[in-house]
Design an enzyme around this catalytic site. Structure first.
Site, short mmCIF file in Angstrom:
data_model
loop_
_atom_site.label_atom_id
_atom_site.label_comp_id
_atom_site.label_asym_id
_atom_site.label_seq_id
_atom_site.Cartn_x
_atom_site.Cartn_y
_atom_site.Cartn_z
CG ASN A 85 -3.01 5.99 17.77
OD1 ASN A 85 -2.14 6.49 17.06
ND2 ASN A 85 -3.84 6.72 18.50
N GLY A 127 0.84 -1.20 0.00
CA GLY A 127 0.00 0.00 0.00
C GLY A 127 0.87 1.24 0.00
CE LYS A 152 -13.07 12.61 15.47
NZ LYS A 152 -12.34 11.61 14.65
N GLY A 168 -0.52 4.87 -0.88
CA GLY A 168 -1.54 5.53 -0.05
C GLY A 168 -0.93 6.65 0.77
N GLY A 225 -0.89 -1.83 10.00
CA GLY A 225 -1.51 -0.55 10.34
C GLY A 225 -2.91 -0.43 9.74
CB THR A 226 -4.63 -2.53 7.24
OG1 THR A 226 -3.46 -2.37 6.42
CG2 THR A 226 -5.87 -2.44 6.38
CG HIS A 242 -10.56 15.82 16.42
ND1 HIS A 242 -10.82 15.45 17.73
CD2 HIS A 242 -9.61 14.95 15.96
CE1 HIS A 242 -10.07 14.41 18.04
NE2 HIS A 242 -9.33 14.08 17.00
CG HIS A 243 -10.35 17.97 11.17
ND1 HIS A 243 -11.43 17.44 10.51
CD2 HIS A 243 -9.59 16.92 11.56
CE1 HIS A 243 -11.32 16.14 10.48
NE2 HIS A 243 -10.21 15.78 11.12
CB THR A 259 -8.46 8.74 20.67
OG1 THR A 259 -7.93 8.20 19.47
CG2 THR A 259 -7.37 8.79 21.73
#
Lengths: 249, 249, 249, 249
Positions: free
Chosen positions: D107, D10, D139, D13, D78-79, D135-136, D146
Site C-alpha cells: 500500500n 507497466g 466493491k 496502466g 507495487g504489483t 467505500h463506493h 485494509t
C-alpha cells in the site's frame, strides 16, 4: 411517456460536457442538440427543443433567454450573472408567454441546497451555531460564498426566533482562532491539499449537538439537480429561483 | 407576562429531577408543586397548576392524565406506555374538555427529532442511505430504536419517490460487515466505552454526500424540548403526538 | 502480586475524588490514605504508602515532593506549577535517593497524549496540516493550550522534514475566517454549548486526508492515565515528564 | 545532487501513468524510460536506470525482478502477487547482489500506513475498539482488506497488553447490526454512491474517545509514497516489505 427534448447551450464547457453526458444517460430526457459559441440559436427551434439548459457566460445568457422565451422554449439557467434586474427583465418577456418556465439555479448540488435549508430550520432551536468550511488550497476567498450565505440565514432565523447572543466567554484570542463573524455566526475556513469542497454546520444546546455536513467531490454532483430542474421547469410557469421550491422546502 | 404554573409528577426520578431544575431556571415557567408516588393528585389543583408534566411510570400515567383532563389541567407526557389505544381513550375524555391540550412526547431531544425529519426529507434525493448509530456498551438492543425508526422513515420516503434499490455490488461478506437491513436500509451499531448516544445518517449520490449527525450526551438535552412542550401545550387543544408539529415540521 | 499501596494528596478536590474512586476500584492498587490540607504528611509514611499521587496546588506541591523523596515514596504529580526550575530542584533531591521515581504529568488523558504524538509523526508526510479545537463556551482562551502545543509540534516536525510552506491561495479574508496562525499552522476554535473538549488535527496531501480526533467528555478520562502512572512510577528512577515514555512513544 | 534515474514498468496502466506523471514532476527524480508489455527489459539497462518501479502484473513481476537484480537495478514493487515464497526467492537472488535493494509495497498511501500504525499503538490503551470502513458501491468484498488487517493488528496488540474482552451488553441483535467480528474487533462496512475509500478506527475508554480517520480520493494519493520508496530503496540493501520502516515507524 415521451422523453423531454433538451438542448444544451455551452455544451463544450466543463459543466456543459457533464450535462451532455447526464442528459444522454437519463431515460426520460433526450439530448437533441448542442449549441456552442459559433452556432446559431435557431438550432434550438429547428431541433424541436422543449427545454434549453444554459451553461454559457454572463455576457450571452440574456440573449439566449430572450430567444428561448420568444420561441416557447422552457429554460434552465446555470450561468451566473442573472441578478435582480435581469430577473425582472425576464419576467417582462414572460408577460407575452405566460406558459413558459424559466428556472434560475445558483447551485445545482441538491445536497448543498438541503444542507442550507436544514441549517436554517435547526438554527432557531440551539444556543450555539458555527460553520467550518474546508476547501482545496487554490481557493482565493475565505470563507466560501456558501458558508457566508448559510451564516446569514442562521443569523436571521435566530433573530426571528428572538434568541439572544450565543454564549462565548472568550476573553483572550490574540491570533483570531475564533474565526470570522458573519452576522454573529462564527465561520472557520480550512484550506488543504486533498480536499475539494466541504461544509459542516454545527449546532449545540445543553447536552446535545446536531451536525449537518455536506461533502462535494466533483462536478457530477450537480447532475441530479440539473436533471430535476429539466424535469420540473415545464410544470412551473414564470420565473423560479433556486432548487428549494422543487424540493418541497 | 405571567409565568406558566407547572407541576411535575415523578419529580424525584432521573428525568423528573432534571425537569424540576430546568423549570425552576426558566424565566417564563414557575414550578409550583412536585408530586411523587406518595402524594395525592389533588396537590395539582390545590397549587393552581396550569400544565402538568408526567414523568412517572406506564402503570400510573393514565390515572394521572384522567385527573388532569377532569380538572382542566394541560398535560405534557414523557412517560412511555401511551400507545394507540391509550391515545383514543384520552381523546374520548377530551370530548368533555375541548379546551385542554395533551401532548405526548416519545423523544424530548429536539436535535434527535430534527435529525430524523431531515433524514426523511433528504432520503428521496440520494441513491444511497445508511445509518451508523453509536452507544455506550451497556445497551442491550442493536440497533437502537431511533435508528430502526429512522431507517423505516427513509425506506418509506424512497418508496414514495419511486427510487429503485440502492447500488451494492457486495458478493462476499462472510462475517456480516454490511450490518442489519431494516426495510432495505443498512444499519450499523457501534458499542463503545466513553460514548453516550450518537447517530449518523449518511446519504450519497454521484459526487456528493450529505451527513446528518446527532450527539446526545446527557439528560439535560431533553430540557429544551420539555420547556418547548410546556410553553406550547396550552395553545393546542386535543391530543398531539411528538414535538414535530411544535417545530413547524 | 501485592497491590501497590497508594496515598492521594488533595483527595477532596475534583481530580482527587475521581482518583480516590479509580484507585479504589482497580484490582492492583490499594488506596491506603487520603491526605487533605489539614492533615500531616506523616500520614503517608505511617500508612506505608509506596506511591503518592499529588493533586493539590502549586503552592504546596514542592513541599509534598520534598517529603516523599526524603521518605522513599515514589510520586506521581498532576498538580500544575512544576516548571524547569522546579524539575532541577527535584533532580537535586533525588541525588540522595537514586531509587525513587518522580513522574510529572501535564496531561493524564492517554487519548490526548496519543493524538498529539500521532500528529507529530504524521506532520512530516503531508502538504497541509490544520487544527480545529472545539470546547464549551465558558472557556476564556482561544485556542486551547493543547491546540497551541500541537501546532508547535507540527510546525517543528515540518521544519525538520524540510517541508516548504503549506499551499494557500487565499487573497481575500476580510473577517479572519482562516483562524489563528501558530508557527504557520492554522488553528480554529469553536465554542459551543453542549460540547466539552475536542480536537481534530487534519492532514492532507494529493488525493488523501488523515484525521486524528480526540473527544474528552469528563474527568474520568484522566483515570486510565493516572493508574498507568501509579503502576509505572516505581520502575522508573529519577524524574520523568509526561506519559509519552510510559506509552512507548 | 543528481536526480535518481528511474524506469517505470507497466507505464501505460492506471498506476503506471500516474507514476510517470509524478516522477516527471518531482525535482529529484528523472524518468528515463517507460517499459510496456511489448518492450524488452534491456531498455532498463540501456537507459542507465538506477531504480525500476514495477507496476505490471503478478505473471510478470518475478521475471522483471530477476532482470533488475541481475543488472544491479534497485526495484520498487507495487504489483500484487509477491507472497512469502516469492520473497524468499528474491532474497536468494540478492545473495549474489548484496548491495541491491528491493522494496515490496502492498500500500503506497502513506496516510493508510500511518492510520494502521497509529491504530496498533492506540489499541493497548482503550477498553473498546471498532472499525467503520466506507467505500463506493462497486466493491465486491466486505469488509475491505485494509479493515480486516487493521482489526487483526488491533486484536493482537490488545492480546499482548493482556486486555480482556471489550465490554458489550448486546443481547438482542436480530439483524446483525453489530457487524462482522474479525478477531473480536467489530467491523462495519458502508457502501455508498459518492464515496471512494474511507476508514475510521474508533477507540473508547472512560470519558474519552480517539478516532483515526483516513480518506482516500484517488490514485494520486499513492504518489507521495511511491516517490518516498524511489528515494529510499537505494539506501536499503536486501528485501524490505511495506513503507513502515521508511516512515521510521
Amino acid at each position: 411517456m415521451e422523453p423531454i427534448r433538451v438542448g444544451v447551450l455551452g455544451a463544450r464547457g466543463k459543466m456543459g460536457s457533464e450535462a451532455v453526458r447526464a442528459l444522454g444517460e437519463a431515460a426520460d430526457t433526450e439530448l437533441v442538440t448542442e449549441i456552442n459559441r459559433e452556432d446559431s440559436l435557431r438550432g434550438l427551434s429547428e431541433a424541436g427543443v422543449q427545454v434549453a439548459v444554459d451553461l454559457t457566460h454572463p455576457d450571452s445568457v440574456m440573449d439566449n433567454l430572450a430567444f428561448c422565451v420568444e420561441h416557447g422554449i422552457h429554460a434552465v439557467v446555470g450561468t451566473s450573472g442573472v441578478g435582480t434586474e435581469e430577473l425582472s427583465r425576464i419576467q417582462g418577456w414572460l408577460g407575452e408567454q405566460p406558459r413558459i418556465g424559466v428556472l434560475v439555479v445558483p447551485n445545482f448540488a441538491i445536497g448543498a441546497v438541503l444542507a442550507m435549508k436544514f441549517s436554517e430550520i435547526a438554527a432557531r432551536y440551539f444556543d450555539s451555531a458555527e460553520i467550518v468550511e474546508s476547501h482545496h488550497p487554490r481557493k482565493a476567498d475565505a470563507p466560501s460564498g456558501t458558508a457566508a450565505r448559510t451564516a446569514r440565514m442562521i443569523s436571521q432565523a435566530r433573530a426571528e426566533a428572538e434568541l439572544g447572543p450565543m454564549p462565548d466567554a472568550t476573553t483572550r484570542d490574540p491570533g483570531g482562532a475564533r474565526g470570522a463573524e458573519i452576522d454573529d455566526v462564527h465561520v472557520h475556513a480550512v484550506r488543504m491539499t486533498g480536499l475539494v469542497a466541504h461544509q459542516e454546520v454545527l449546532f449545540g444546546t445543553e447536552g446535545e449537538t446536531l451536525t449537518v455536513r455536506h461533502d462535494s467531490y466533483d462536478r457530477r454532483s450537480f447532475m441530479p439537480g440539473l436533471l430535476l430542474a429539466v424535469r420540473e421547469v415545464g410544470r412551473r410557469e414564470g420565473v423560479t429561483v433556486g432548487l428549494d421550491p422543487l424540493l418541497g422546502l
